[in-house]
Structure formats: structure tokens, C-alpha cells
Design an enzyme around this catalytic site. Structure first.
Site, short mmCIF file in Angstrom:
data_model
loop_
_atom_site.label_atom_id
_atom_site.label_comp_id
_atom_site.label_asym_id
_atom_site.label_seq_id
_atom_site.Cartn_x
_atom_site.Cartn_y
_atom_site.Cartn_z
N LYS A 1 0.49 -0.94 0.03
CA LYS A 1 -0.04 -0.43 0.10
C LYS A 1 0.39 1.31 0.01
O LYS A 1 0.49 2.70 -0.54
CB LYS A 1 -0.87 0.24 1.23
CG LYS A 1 -1.86 -0.88 1.01
CD LYS A 1 -2.39 -1.29 3.13
CE LYS A 1 -2.97 -2.38 3.36
NZ LYS A 1 -3.67 -2.47 4.73
N GLU B 1 8.37 2.26 -5.74
CA GLU B 1 8.05 1.63 -3.95
C GLU B 1 8.65 2.90 -3.38
O GLU B 1 8.87 4.15 -3.45
CB GLU B 1 9.72 0.92 -3.98
CG GLU B 1 9.89 0.63 -2.82
CD GLU B 1 9.46 -0.35 -1.67
OE1 GLU B 1 8.49 -0.96 -1.57
OE2 GLU B 1 10.26 -1.85 -1.40
N VAL C 1 13.30 1.83 0.36
CA VAL C 1 14.31 0.73 0.40
C VAL C 1 14.63 0.73 1.84
O VAL C 1 15.06 1.42 2.64
CB VAL C 1 14.82 1.34 -1.02
CG1 VAL C 1 15.80 -0.77 -0.84
CG2 VAL C 1 13.84 1.22 -2.24
N ASP C 2 14.38 -0.61 2.69
CA ASP C 2 14.89 -1.10 3.71
C ASP C 2 15.81 -1.80 3.95
O ASP C 2 16.72 -1.21 3.33
CB ASP C 2 13.73 -0.87 4.83
CG ASP C 2 14.10 -1.39 6.36
OD1 ASP C 2 15.25 -0.96 6.72
OD2 ASP C 2 14.00 -1.33 7.17
P1 IMP Z 1 12.50 -3.78 2.54
O1 IMP Z 1 12.08 -4.89 1.81
O2 IMP Z 1 13.26 -4.13 4.04
O3 IMP Z 1 13.22 -3.05 1.95
O4 IMP Z 1 11.57 -2.81 2.70
C1 IMP Z 1 10.84 -2.50 2.22
C2 IMP Z 1 9.09 -2.08 2.99
O5 IMP Z 1 9.34 -2.41 4.65
C3 IMP Z 1 8.39 -0.96 2.86
O6 IMP Z 1 7.98 -1.11 1.63
C4 IMP Z 1 7.42 0.13 3.30
O7 IMP Z 1 6.53 -0.98 2.93
C5 IMP Z 1 8.55 -1.12 4.93
N1 IMP Z 1 9.36 0.03 5.69
C6 IMP Z 1 10.16 -0.56 5.79
N2 IMP Z 1 10.96 0.63 6.39
C7 IMP Z 1 9.93 1.22 6.89
C8 IMP Z 1 9.62 2.47 7.60
O8 IMP Z 1 10.76 3.46 7.96
N3 IMP Z 1 8.49 3.40 7.63
C9 IMP Z 1 7.62 1.89 7.28
N4 IMP Z 1 7.40 1.37 6.74
C10 IMP Z 1 8.62 1.10 6.38
#
Ligand code: IMP
Length: 183
Positions: free
Chosen positions: A52, A108, A111-112
Site C-alpha cells: 500500500k 516503491e 527501500v530498507d
Molecule cells: P525492505 O524489504 O526491508 O526493503 O522493506 C520495504 C518495505 O518495508 C517498504 O515498502 C515499507 O512498506 C516497509 N518499511 C521499511 N522501512 C519503513 C519505515 O521506515 N517506515 C514505514 N515502512 C517501512
């Protein structure tokens, strides 16, 4: 200008600080729209929003892209280790639009660790797009390995938990017009 973060929208919750305010976001989204318009000089462009979190960003962004395009969405969910799936990502909503032969721009929110993107990139590449690029509103730059670095990045993000402008905490705060840190 906002003087504080506690408001009717936050239910009185005081967020730590506003990291990117409305005007800053609007300015950067306009620039991204121009960058994307320039990058895609020909061919069909399909902008794919990852739900979302990208819903507000995507709706602002596509209005700043000055060329024909189509919009669709992806809803992805991760599987546990015990469940067999393609790259451990299951599509809860699979775009109805044909991907083959089109420029795909995956949008997106943030990116975390990069895990979500890495899985989606291999899944989307199997559909035979003409090109595949990522546009991320925020990039924490902590991912150890990204299958595809975002070609378009809104902002480098602090390593805090961010909410607002589509980003949530337990489904709350998505409707804040700015991006704030929760912690
Ligand atoms: P990744 O797979 O760890 O890169 O995470 C990506 C997803 O985690 C994002 O599309 C967000 O939905 C969620 N996410 C990661 N960091 C945050 C943040 O700081 N706030 C809110 N959602 C986050």
C-alpha cells in the site's frame, strides 16, 4: 508551515520530527516526474505501484510525467520458510496489464533491507519487459545487496522509522501530508 506534529490527524500523537515537509516533497516529486519523462523517450510505459505504501507518492508522481503511460499496482506478501513460492514473494494482486515489451517502472515507498525489491525484480523480469527500473521515494542505503539499484530516488532517508505520505506504522499515519520520524 507546521509548528508541531501533534494534530487531529495524528490523534494527538507527538511524532519525533518532520523529516520532509509538504513543499519539499512536492518539489522533489516534480523533479522526479521530469527525470522520468526525459528517460523514457519512446515505447510503452507501465508505472507499477507497490501497495500500500506507494499510493500517495504514485498518484502525485504520475501527474508530473509528461508522456503517455499506464498505471497498475502490485500487492505482495512474503511467505514463511515452510511455504513454496517464487522467490518467497507471493503476489496477492497481480497486474492485469500485459508487462511483456513495455518499460516497467516499479514505484516503491521506501527501500530498507531491499528484500521486497530483490524478490519482485526477479519475478517481474520473468514477464519479459522491455526494461525494468525502480523509482523509490526514500532510500535508507542499508541494503547489503540490491538486485537492481533504483534509477530514481526521491530522498536519502535517515535510518529512523518513518511515517506519512503513504508510509504507515500498524496501518496508521499514511494520510499525513509530510514524512515524519516516529522514533
Ligand atoms: P525492505 O524489504 O526491508 O526493503 O522493506 C520495504 C518495505 O518495508 C517498504 O515498502 C515499507 O512498506 C516497509 N518499511 C521499511 N522501512 C519503513 C519505515 O521506515 N517506515 C514505514 N515502512 C517501512
Amino acid at each position: 508551515m507546521l509548528s508541531g506534529t501533534a494534530s487531529p490527524k495524528t490523534g494527538g500523537t507527538e511524532l519525533k520530527r518532520i523529516v520532509f515537509d509538504e513543499e519539499t516533497i512536492a518539489r522533489r516529486v516534480r523533479e522526479l516526474g521530469q527525470e522520468i519523462t526525459t528517460r523514457y523517450s519512446d515505447g510503452e510505459l507501465l508505472v507499477l505501484g507497490l501497495l500500500k505504501g506507494s499510493f500517495i507518492f504514485l498518484s502525485d508522481l504520475v501527474r508530473r510525467i509528461d508522456r503517455p503511460l499506464q498505471v497498475d499496482f502490485l500487492v505482495a506478501a512474503s511467505y514463511g520458510a515452510e511455504t513454496v513460492s517464487s522467490g518467497n514473494v507471493r503476489l496477492l494482486y497481480d497486474p492485469e496489464t500485459e508487462l511483456a515489451g513495455k518499460h516497467i517502472l516499479l514505484v516503491e515507498d521506501i527501500v530498507d533491507t531491499g528484500r521486497t525489491l530483490n524478490r519482485l525484480v526477479s519475478l517481474l523480469k520473468e514477464r519479459g519487459p522491455r526494461s525494468l527500473e525502480i523509482c523509490a521515494l526514500l532510500h535508507k542505503h542499508i541494503a547489503e545487496h540490491l538486485a537492481l539499484e533504483p534509477a530514481f530516488i526521491g530522498f536519502d532517508a535517515p535510518k529512523a522509522f518513518l511515517v506519512g505520505y503513504g508510509l504507515d506504522h500498524a496501518q496508521n499515519f499514511r494520510h499525513l501530508p509530510y514524512i515524519a520520524s516516529l522514533t
